[in-house]
Write a protein that holds these residues in place. Structure first.
Motif, PDB file in Angstrom:
ATOM      1  N   PHE A 180      -3.561  -0.160  -8.270  1.00 62.56           N
ATOM      2  CA  PHE A 180      -5.163  -0.145  -7.891  1.00 62.56           C
ATOM      3  C   PHE A 180      -5.516   1.264  -7.126  1.00 62.56           C
ATOM      4  O   PHE A 180      -4.954   1.085  -5.903  1.00 62.56           O
ATOM      5  CB  PHE A 180      -5.785  -1.428  -7.249  1.00 62.56           C
ATOM      6  CG  PHE A 180      -7.170  -1.168  -7.394  1.00 62.56           C
ATOM      7  CD1 PHE A 180      -7.965  -1.832  -8.293  1.00 62.56           C
ATOM      8  CD2 PHE A 180      -7.768  -0.892  -5.960  1.00 62.56           C
ATOM      9  CE1 PHE A 180      -9.267  -1.704  -8.046  1.00 62.56           C
ATOM     10  CE2 PHE A 180      -9.257  -1.099  -5.784  1.00 62.56           C
ATOM     11  CZ  PHE A 180      -9.824  -1.450  -7.113  1.00 62.56           C
ATOM     12  N   GLU A 181      -5.879   1.926  -7.607  1.00 63.70           N
ATOM     13  CA  GLU A 181      -6.137   3.354  -7.227  1.00 63.70           C
ATOM     14  C   GLU A 181      -7.583   3.504  -6.131  1.00 63.70           C
ATOM     15  O   GLU A 181      -8.463   3.005  -6.575  1.00 63.70           O
ATOM     16  CB  GLU A 181      -6.216   4.618  -8.300  1.00 63.70           C
ATOM     17  CG  GLU A 181      -5.102   5.012  -8.645  1.00 63.70           C
ATOM     18  CD  GLU A 181      -4.886   6.059  -9.627  1.00 63.70           C
ATOM     19  OE1 GLU A 181      -4.064   6.714  -9.762  1.00 63.70           O
ATOM     20  OE2 GLU A 181      -6.129   6.165 -10.106  1.00 63.70           O
ATOM     21  N   ILE A 182      -7.371   4.109  -5.004  1.00 65.33           N
ATOM     22  CA  ILE A 182      -8.476   4.209  -4.219  1.00 65.33           C
ATOM     23  C   ILE A 182      -8.357   5.854  -3.670  1.00 65.33           C
ATOM     24  O   ILE A 182      -7.469   6.447  -3.685  1.00 65.33           O
ATOM     25  CB  ILE A 182      -8.397   3.211  -2.912  1.00 65.33           C
ATOM     26  CG1 ILE A 182      -7.609   3.475  -2.008  1.00 65.33           C
ATOM     27  CG2 ILE A 182      -8.579   1.878  -3.443  1.00 65.33           C
ATOM     28  CD1 ILE A 182      -7.763   2.790  -0.739  1.00 65.33           C
ATOM     29  N   THR A 183      -9.581   6.118  -3.173  1.00 66.13           N
ATOM     30  CA  THR A 183      -9.637   7.595  -2.663  1.00 66.13           C
ATOM     31  C   THR A 183      -9.095   7.397  -1.191  1.00 66.13           C
ATOM     32  O   THR A 183      -9.663   6.564  -0.514  1.00 66.13           O
ATOM     33  CB  THR A 183     -11.330   8.083  -2.584  1.00 66.13           C
ATOM     34  OG1 THR A 183     -11.477   8.178  -3.882  1.00 66.13           O
ATOM     35  CG2 THR A 183     -11.214   9.391  -2.018  1.00 66.13           C
ATOM     36  N   GLY A 184      -8.184   8.184  -0.943  1.00 68.58           N
ATOM     37  CA  GLY A 184      -7.339   7.801   0.621  1.00 68.58           C
ATOM     38  C   GLY A 184      -6.753   6.610   0.534  1.00 68.58           C
ATOM     39  O   GLY A 184      -6.069   6.157  -0.497  1.00 68.58           O
ATOM     40  N   SER A 185      -6.371   6.315   1.753  1.00 64.16           N
ATOM     41  CA  SER A 185      -5.518   5.103   1.902  1.00 64.16           C
ATOM     42  C   SER A 185      -6.624   3.971   2.704  1.00 64.16           C
ATOM     43  O   SER A 185      -7.582   4.135   3.171  1.00 64.16           O
ATOM     44  CB  SER A 185      -4.676   5.507   2.771  1.00 64.16           C
ATOM     45  OG  SER A 185      -3.664   6.430   2.475  1.00 64.16           O
ATOM     46  N   PRO A 186      -6.164   2.701   2.564  1.00 66.56           N
ATOM     47  CA  PRO A 186      -6.942   1.801   3.466  1.00 66.56           C
ATOM     48  C   PRO A 186      -7.037   2.087   4.888  1.00 66.56           C
ATOM     49  O   PRO A 186      -5.823   2.582   5.327  1.00 66.56           O
ATOM     50  CB  PRO A 186      -6.031   0.490   2.885  1.00 66.56           C
ATOM     51  CG  PRO A 186      -5.253   0.606   1.894  1.00 66.56           C
ATOM     52  CD  PRO A 186      -4.914   2.127   1.776  1.00 66.56           C
ATOM     53  N   THR A 244       0.865  -1.135  -0.016  1.00 64.53           N
ATOM     54  CA  THR A 244      -0.069   0.046  -0.133  1.00 64.53           C
ATOM     55  C   THR A 244       1.017   1.235   0.113  1.00 64.53           C
ATOM     56  O   THR A 244       2.014   1.027   0.421  1.00 64.53           O
ATOM     57  CB  THR A 244      -0.911   0.076   1.403  1.00 64.53           C
ATOM     58  OG1 THR A 244      -0.280   0.283   2.307  1.00 64.53           O
ATOM     59  CG2 THR A 244      -1.614  -1.399   1.458  1.00 64.53           C
ATOM     60  N   GLN A 245       0.134   2.349  -0.509  1.00 62.10           N
ATOM     61  CA  GLN A 245       1.135   3.713  -0.680  1.00 62.10           C
ATOM     62  C   GLN A 245       1.905   3.521  -1.810  1.00 62.10           C
ATOM     63  O   GLN A 245       1.998   2.423  -2.672  1.00 62.10           O
ATOM     64  CB  GLN A 245       1.831   4.130   0.603  1.00 62.10           C
ATOM     65  CG  GLN A 245       1.173   4.294   1.926  1.00 62.10           C
ATOM     66  CD  GLN A 245       2.243   4.542   2.960  1.00 62.10           C
ATOM     67  OE1 GLN A 245       3.499   4.332   2.907  1.00 62.10           O
ATOM     68  NE2 GLN A 245       1.659   5.385   4.050  1.00 62.10           N
ATOM     69  N   ASP A 246       2.233   4.425  -2.364  1.00 64.52           N
ATOM     70  CA  ASP A 246       3.409   4.532  -3.386  1.00 64.52           C
ATOM     71  C   ASP A 246       4.707   4.329  -2.861  1.00 64.52           C
ATOM     72  O   ASP A 246       5.328   4.822  -2.123  1.00 64.52           O
ATOM     73  CB  ASP A 246       3.389   5.900  -4.262  1.00 64.52           C
ATOM     74  CG  ASP A 246       4.354   6.029  -5.105  1.00 64.52           C
ATOM     75  OD1 ASP A 246       5.111   5.076  -5.492  1.00 64.52           O
ATOM     76  OD2 ASP A 246       4.381   7.118  -5.868  1.00 64.52           O
ATOM     77  N   ALA A 304      -2.826   2.112  -3.983  1.00 60.81           N
ATOM     78  CA  ALA A 304      -2.205   3.615  -3.923  1.00 60.81           C
ATOM     79  C   ALA A 304      -3.447   4.532  -3.826  1.00 60.81           C
ATOM     80  O   ALA A 304      -4.652   4.537  -4.609  1.00 60.81           O
ATOM     81  CB  ALA A 304      -1.217   3.861  -4.854  1.00 60.81           C
ATOM     82  N   PRO A 305      -3.256   5.594  -2.990  1.00 58.43           N
ATOM     83  CA  PRO A 305      -4.106   6.796  -2.976  1.00 58.43           C
ATOM     84  C   PRO A 305      -4.231   7.546  -4.393  1.00 58.43           C
ATOM     85  O   PRO A 305      -3.269   7.530  -5.068  1.00 58.43           O
ATOM     86  CB  PRO A 305      -3.544   7.795  -2.076  1.00 58.43           C
ATOM     87  CG  PRO A 305      -2.551   6.867  -1.309  1.00 58.43           C
ATOM     88  CD  PRO A 305      -2.032   5.813  -2.188  1.00 58.43           C
ATOM     89  N   LEU A 331      -0.267   7.903  -9.180  1.00 59.68           N
ATOM     90  CA  LEU A 331       0.535   6.740  -9.703  1.00 59.68           C
ATOM     91  C   LEU A 331      -0.098   5.972 -10.809  1.00 59.68           C
ATOM     92  O   LEU A 331      -1.365   5.908 -10.737  1.00 59.68           O
ATOM     93  CB  LEU A 331       0.828   5.824  -8.346  1.00 59.68           C
ATOM     94  CG  LEU A 331       1.839   4.559  -8.502  1.00 59.68           C
ATOM     95  CD1 LEU A 331       3.269   5.220  -8.731  1.00 59.68           C
ATOM     96  CD2 LEU A 331       1.667   3.743  -7.102  1.00 59.68           C
ATOM     97  N   SER A 332       0.808   5.439 -11.492  1.00 61.00           N
ATOM     98  CA  SER A 332      -0.048   4.637 -12.788  1.00 61.00           C
ATOM     99  C   SER A 332       0.967   3.412 -12.777  1.00 61.00           C
ATOM    100  O   SER A 332       2.015   3.301 -12.585  1.00 61.00           O
ATOM    101  CB  SER A 332      -0.158   5.571 -14.110  1.00 61.00           C
ATOM    102  OG  SER A 332       1.379   5.855 -14.219  1.00 61.00           O
TER     103      SER A 332
END
Length: 339
Positions: A142-148, A115-117, A130-131, A136-137
């Motif tokens: 897998f992008e999400i809003t915010g962090s887990p 998780t995170q970049d 990643a947020p 990040l690409s």
């Protein structure tokens, strides 16, 4: 994400290792994602802490070897392939040297999630959660809003009874206030903290409600003192950091949530409740960037609004981004198993 997945999920509960340096804010990202996976399929979660000897802690990840680990680290060896986890979910810089090598050490058995970049060797993980505001690409991103995170309606409801005696008698609307602090992007000097406190007090008094306030570890002492002095006469509770943390109970009982703009985690976690989230301004040390992107995202979802001194209510679909990421992990594992 191609390749054989050594152990079919049907053979028993997934074994998940949650790996971090042990700091609560970092660990909770990996643990929250692991718990979300566990809500979808039987799984056993084991928490592992990574620490490096002080001499080597700041060394580049590429140069670190297992011999440089602090003896206080949890054991990370498995004598037999079947003892390695099915899923390795890690967060933070300390985990990177091991996350990039775990697949080889496990004989291809373990599905590696970071998780995170990571900002290093990004192609060497099966999935990066990643947020979205990090921009990040990549095929494994897998992008999400915010962090887990670990906040769910069930978890905050479960925490509420322990604090009910103190919170339930408070008048509505109950206003939970989450105060952050100084960071690279924002500051909270005493005069600004005092101004925020005056605006919060005016809104709570005008509504006839009550206050439930908690500071973060980053809140400067002078800002704490300024806000406490101006808010202590309101009905409610300003948690001073002693005893059990009432944050989850605050979120459960709140009618409104006020959160400072400096923490991506606090804002996204608050938005998972479905309650109105009012964003409190900080003193910016630099403009734009990832925080602006995050707050634009949250506002576009109807979750947050800038605090305007009133406590207007609104509704929106609660964010469930950690659950969405967990489904993506299981889908990616299934795809790899049949590839």
């Amino acid at each position: 994400m191609a390749g054989a997945f050594a152990r079919p999920r049907s053979s028993g509960p997934l074994a998940i290792w949650v790996v971090s340096d042990g700091r609560t804010g970092i660990e909770n990202q990996a643990l929250g994602l692991a718990e979300a996976v566990q809500r979808l399929t039987p799984a056993d979660i084991t928490i592992k802490h990574i620490r490096w000897r002080p001499l080597f802690d700041r060394w580049p990840s590429a140069l670190k070897t297992r011999a440089m680990l602090d003896p206080a680290s949890d054991p990370l060896d498995a004598a037999q392939p079947d003892l390695w986890p099915d899923v390795w979910i890690a967060t933070g810089r300390a985990t990177l040297p091991l996350s990039t090598r775990i697949k080889e050490r496990s004989g291809g058995r373990t599905f590696v999630v970071q998780t995170q970049d990571p900002r290093w060797a990004n192609t060497r993980y099966d999935m990066i959660v990643a947020p979205a505001h990090d921009g990040l690409s990549g095929d494994n991103v897998f992008e999400i809003t915010g962090s887990p995170h670990r906040i769910t309606p069930q978890r905050i409801a479960g925490a509420a009874p322990a604090f009910a005696e103190r919170i339930v008698p408070l008048p509505h609307p109950r206003v939970a206030v989450l105060i952050g602090g100084k960071s690279k992007a924002f500051d909270l000097p005493p005069d600004h903290a005092a101004d925020l406190a005056d605006r919060i007090a005016a809104a709570v008094k005008a509504s006839g409600g009550s206050l439930m306030l908690t500071f973060s570890r980053r809140t400067p002492d002078a800002a704490k003192a300024a806000m406490t002095a101006r808010l202590s006469d309101l009905p409610g509770w300003i948690w001073d950091g002693t005893g059990d943390n009432p944050l989850f109970a605050f979120l459960h009982h709140a009618d409104h949530i006020l959160v400072t703009e400096d923490s991506a985690n606090m804002a996204a976690e608050a938005a998972s409740t479905g309650k109105p989230v009012h964003v409190l301004p900080m003193v910016p040390l630099k403009s734009g960037g990832k925080f602006a992107r995050l707050h634009d995202d949250l506002q576009s979802r109807g979750a947050t609004r800038a605090f305007d001194g009133t406590l207007d209510a609104w509704t929106y679909e609660p964010l469930a981004e950690t659950d969405r990421a967990a489904r993506a992990v299981l889908e990616a594992m299934s795809t790899r198993a049949t590839a």
